[in-house]
Design a protein around this motif. Structure first.
Motif, PDB file in Angstrom:
ATOM      1  N   ALA A   1     -69.321 -44.758  86.786  1.00  0.00           N
ATOM      2  CA  ALA A   1     -70.052 -44.343  85.603  1.00  0.00           C
ATOM      3  C   ALA A   1     -69.287 -44.642  84.330  1.00  0.00           C
ATOM      4  CB  ALA A   1     -70.367 -42.850  85.687  1.00  0.00           C
ATOM      5  N   ARG A   2     -68.322 -45.570  84.375  1.00  0.00           N
ATOM      6  CA  ARG A   2     -67.617 -45.832  83.134  1.00  0.00           C
ATOM      7  C   ARG A   2     -67.136 -47.278  83.031  1.00  0.00           C
ATOM      8  NH1 ARG A   2     -62.663 -42.691  85.145  1.00  0.00           N
ATOM      9  NH2 ARG A   2     -61.563 -44.382  86.164  1.00  0.00           N
ATOM     10  N   LEU A   3     -66.467 -47.538  81.907  1.00  0.00           N
ATOM     11  CA  LEU A   3     -65.926 -48.873  81.697  1.00  0.00           C
ATOM     12  C   LEU A   3     -64.671 -49.030  82.538  1.00  0.00           C
ATOM     13  CD1 LEU A   3     -66.172 -49.005  77.822  1.00  0.00           C
ATOM     14  CD2 LEU A   3     -67.669 -50.132  79.471  1.00  0.00           C
ATOM     15  N   VAL A   4     -64.581 -50.143  83.202  1.00  0.00           N
ATOM     16  CA  VAL A   4     -63.410 -50.377  84.038  1.00  0.00           C
ATOM     17  C   VAL A   4     -62.514 -51.410  83.351  1.00  0.00           C
ATOM     18  CG1 VAL A   4     -62.640 -51.204  86.274  1.00  0.00           C
ATOM     19  CG2 VAL A   4     -64.715 -49.823  86.086  1.00  0.00           C
ATOM     20  N   PRO A   5     -61.228 -51.083  83.179  1.00  0.00           N
ATOM     21  CA  PRO A   5     -60.341 -52.016  82.466  1.00  0.00           C
ATOM     22  C   PRO A   5     -59.987 -53.224  83.319  1.00  0.00           C
ATOM     23  CG  PRO A   5     -59.082 -50.176  83.329  1.00  0.00           C
ATOM     24  CD  PRO A   5     -60.529 -49.878  83.648  1.00  0.00           C
ATOM     25  N   VAL A   6     -59.825 -54.365  82.689  1.00  0.00           N
ATOM     26  CA  VAL A   6     -59.373 -55.558  83.387  1.00  0.00           C
ATOM     27  C   VAL A   6     -58.060 -56.006  82.751  1.00  0.00           C
ATOM     28  CG1 VAL A   6     -59.942 -57.894  84.104  1.00  0.00           C
ATOM     29  CG2 VAL A   6     -61.768 -56.207  83.771  1.00  0.00           C
ATOM     30  N   TYR A   7     -57.019 -56.155  83.578  1.00  0.00           N
ATOM     31  CA  TYR A   7     -55.696 -56.556  83.082  1.00  0.00           C
ATOM     32  C   TYR A   7     -55.425 -57.997  83.448  1.00  0.00           C
ATOM     33  CZ  TYR A   7     -55.236 -51.569  82.608  1.00  0.00           C
ATOM     34  OH  TYR A   7     -55.444 -50.282  82.238  1.00  0.00           O
ATOM     35  N   SER A   8     -54.614 -58.622  82.637  1.00  0.00           N
ATOM     36  CA  SER A   8     -54.301 -60.013  82.955  1.00  0.00           C
ATOM     37  C   SER A   8     -53.341 -60.044  84.135  1.00  0.00           C
ATOM     38  CB  SER A   8     -53.679 -60.705  81.749  1.00  0.00           C
ATOM     39  OG  SER A   8     -52.514 -60.022  81.376  1.00  0.00           O
TER      40      SER A   8
END
Ligand code: ADP
Ligand code: MG
Length: 701
Positions: free
Chosen positions: A145-152
């Motif tokens: 239910a939320r924004l999921v972070p994407v890391y390099s």
């Protein structure tokens, strides 16, 4: 930094020695703090799902489904691996090129997965390469239910299980231990309230795991502000420090020579911008504090006369002055121009470069040392130890992007006691945002107006197919008594080819414009100085009509009769370089032209560069475009502020935040120069405890 943030990264749950080493070497993540300040580069909205049926090439999709088979054979020899992923609407092929072994060993068939990836195509089949995968059972409902972070990440990190998802897991582990006391507040409360920021702790949590987009935005706003704010605080503190602590020679009078020149010699009326700048400089040098001023003015805006007037002020106050230019030709030109302007003011002006030798050199060095020479103009030869002044009061450098900071500092060191005033002139317009961040400790004057009567240069953009028309145009201009520059690119990496190219271009021109009717000069960086000067002089004296050159003429040379600038392979030049080159024409009263010759195939960026040149003559607009297209890295090269570490903020997009940060920093320092007040305690604490900032702060605070 707190102890928690300094903890070596291998102590984090899920890291250990192997991954720790990989993170250190591949991502420069050595500590918990490094991980915390490595922000996601994007977020995925996990609140919506797609179906396989209906997905198109290029879509980024989030699917729920299962792998029903693997197809190892299909790619056996290429080392690839593929599997078929199915949901209730259809199926799609998923491919791996890397970490194949790991995928093969770990992929579960007939088990629901959450898959996130981009639809590609191989021949007629749609596929997804290297998706992010998560077992559906392990996906917490709150995460959906939320924004999921994407890391390099990197290929190597992926082999260690640190793909985007692995990286996310580390962050979750870190955040679960993360407490408010680990990141003491670094902004004063009144500022946080005023700007409606979240606390530092909430901000850092939210940048990694935002509840929603509004929260993410608020976190980003604060972090961007901080990135600009602390560097501005340091730059402005440095400036204040200099103003208050470093004394300057007070030039109390604007004296006889200045007035005589202004009233009797000045061949034209100064533009409003020139008047304003002279006034700003007069205030500086009269203040009793050292002047450190950057004078920006587009090519042809008339900086030389401003420099000259400042030098006259120095002389009127009993001091010597120097003007340093980056090339022999330029220095010579300054010398000639200034000599002509002031020839009967009874001043001794001298020229010094590497080519001035023997008794002439001795006599100049003596004259500088005993004070009989008032003004010296030259190249970096002025920096040599043998150059000693009697009383140096003002040092000016022209076209500063060719000199380094240290070189400028060496000019200062030429005097014992009170340092000379410094004026740095640059014709490379620097966008305001960049000037604020890179030269924030200098005062800046801008000549933002060209002398009257200049006609904007007409610029066009032509491919090889138009060569005959371009030649005809040159022919016409030459028939009218004008001269033409033809510029070829020359860079070190392809120097041999470039020189051949120039030679070939020259041969072609000689056939089209044959002697004796036409004469052509050639000047390039590989020629001896004497030969270069000889050719230059022939062109200046109008003995030749065309000058074929590499970018050596880029800086400063003033030949008002030249009205056409043809730039070959224009796509190979950067924007500010093109602008500099174009500035070599349009310096007289006649209409001038710039023709950008380019090859047929152009990259999107090159096209934009050339179009920008055609569209505008405004150096600042061009500098902004350059910054946008290339990023700030290449623009200056001469100066890096240690405090400027932009992770989220952008100099082009976030100039409003930058301006706000600068204004606020300025007001705080005006009110509390040493940041000693109780309300500013968080600032002082942060500046003096941070490993990167404290050194700079101690220097100026
Ligand atoms: P730059 O800023 O590129 O160094 P210069 O100082 O070489 O420019 O000036 C360019 C030309 O403009 C010179 O020929 C100079 O004599 C002329 N110029 C400078 N100021 C004025 C003015 N106020 N009015 C008319 N011509 C001017
Ligand atoms: Mg100049």
């Amino acid at each position: 930094m707190t102890k928690f943030l300094d903890t070596p990264i291998e102590y984090l749950k899920g890291v250990g020695p192997v991954r720790g080493e990989a993170l250190r070497t591949e991502a420069s993540i050595k500590t918990f703090g490094d991980l915390l300040f490595d922000y996601p580069f994007r977020y995925v909205d996990r609140t919506t799902f797609q179906k396989i049926r209906g997905a198109k090439e290029g879509d980024t999709v989030q699917l729920v489904g299962q792998f029903i088979s693997t197809e190892e054979a299909r790619y056996k020899r290429s080392g690839r691996f593929s599997a078929i992923f199915q949901d209730e609407s259809g199926w799609i092929e998923v491919i791996w090129f890397q970490s194949v072994k790991w995928v093969k060993a770990n992929l579960k068939l007939h088990t629901p997965y959450l898959l996130y990836g981009k639809i590609g195509r191989y021949s007629s089949r749609l596929n997804i390469a290297h998706p992010e995968l998560e077992l559906f059972a392990e996906v917490s409902p709150e995460k959906l239910a939320r924004l999921v972070p994407v890391y390099s990440t990197t290929e190597f990190l992926m082999t260690k299980g640190l793909d985007a998802r692995g990286r996310r897991k580390l962050m979750e582990a870190l955040i679960s231990q993360f407490q408010p006391e680990h990141v003491p507040e670094n902004l004063p409360l009144y500022l946080i309230n005023k700007l409606r920021f979240m606390s530092r702790y909430d901000t850092l949590r939210a940048i990694h795991l935002p509840g929603d987009d509004v929260e993410r935005q608020r976190a980003e706003d604060r972090l961007k502000f901080e990135e600009f704010f602390f560097s501005q605080l340091l730059l402005l503190a440095a400036r204040n420090h200099r103003k208050l602590q470093i004394p300057g020679i007070p030039f109390v009078q604007v004296g006889e020579k200045f007035h005589q020149f202004y009233k009797e010699k000045l061949p034209f009326a100064l533009t409003e911008a020139q008047k304003r700048v002279v006034k700003e400089i007069r205030q500086d040098v009269g203040s009793g504090h050292q002047m450190n001023r950057l004078l920006q003015g587009d090519v042809g805006s008339g900086k030389t006369i401003v420099a000259l007037m400042c030098m006259l002020i120095a002389i009127d106050n009993g001091y010597q002055c120097c003007l340093m230019a980056p090339t022999e030709i330029l220095a010579q030109q300054h010398y000639t121009a200034i000599h002509n302007y002031i020839n009967d003011l009874h001043l001794r002006v001298a020229f010094l470069s590497g080519s001035v030798t023997g008794s002439e050199r001795m006599s100049i060095l003596r004259g500088l040392h005993n004070g009989s020479i008032h003004m010296i103009i030259g190249t970096h030869a002025l920096l040599e130890d043998t150059v000693q002044y009697h009383k140096l009061g003002l040092a000016i450098t022209d076209e500063q992007h060719r000199f380094g900071v240290e070189q400028r500092a060496r000019l200062w060191a030429k005097t014992e006691g009170i340092p000379p005033h410094i004026l740095v002139m640059t014709a490379t317009p620097i966008p305001r945002t960049l000037a604020m961040t890179l030269y924030g400790d200098l005062d800046v004057s801008v000549i933002d107006e060209l002398p009257p009567g200049r006609k904007p240069i007409v610029t066009s953009n032509r491919s090889e197919a138009h060569r005959p028309q371009v030649n005809t145009f040159m022919e016409k201009q030459i028939a009218e008594g004008r001269q033409v520059f033809v510029i070829f690119p020359l860079i070190e990496e392809s120097e041999k080819l470039d020189l051949e190219n120039l030679q070939a271009g020259y041969e072609k021109l000689r056939i089209r414009f044959p002697p004796p009717q036409y004469q052509i000069s050639v000047v390039h960086g590989r020629m001896k100085t004497d030969d270069k000067d000889y050719e230059m002089q022939r062109f200046i004296q109008k003995k030749t009509q065309i000058m074929v050159a590499t970018t050596v003429i880029e800086v400063g040379v003033d030949i008002p009769n030249a009205t056409v600038m043809v730039i070959e392979n224009a796509e190979r030049f950067g924007l500010s370089q093109l602008h500099q080159l174009r500035g070599r024409v349009g310096r007289g009263g006649s209409q001038s032209y710039c023709i950008l010759m380019h090859s047929y195939k152009l990259s999107k960026e090159a096209k934009e560069r050339l179009q920008t040149m055609v569209k505008t003559n405004d150096g600042f607009e061009i500098a902004e475009a350059d910054l946008r297209l290339r990023g700030p890295g290449d623009l200056t090269g001469t100066r890096q502020s240690g405090a400027l570490d932009l992770r989220l903020a952008s100099l082009t997009r976030d100039h409003k935040i930058l301006t706000a940060a600068r204004n606020i920093a300025q007001r705080i320092l005006e009110d509390d120069p040493g940041l000693k007040k109780e309300i500013n305690r968080p600032l002082l604490k942060y500046l003096s405890e941070s490993s990167t900032l404290s050194k700079e702060w101690h220097r100026v605070g």
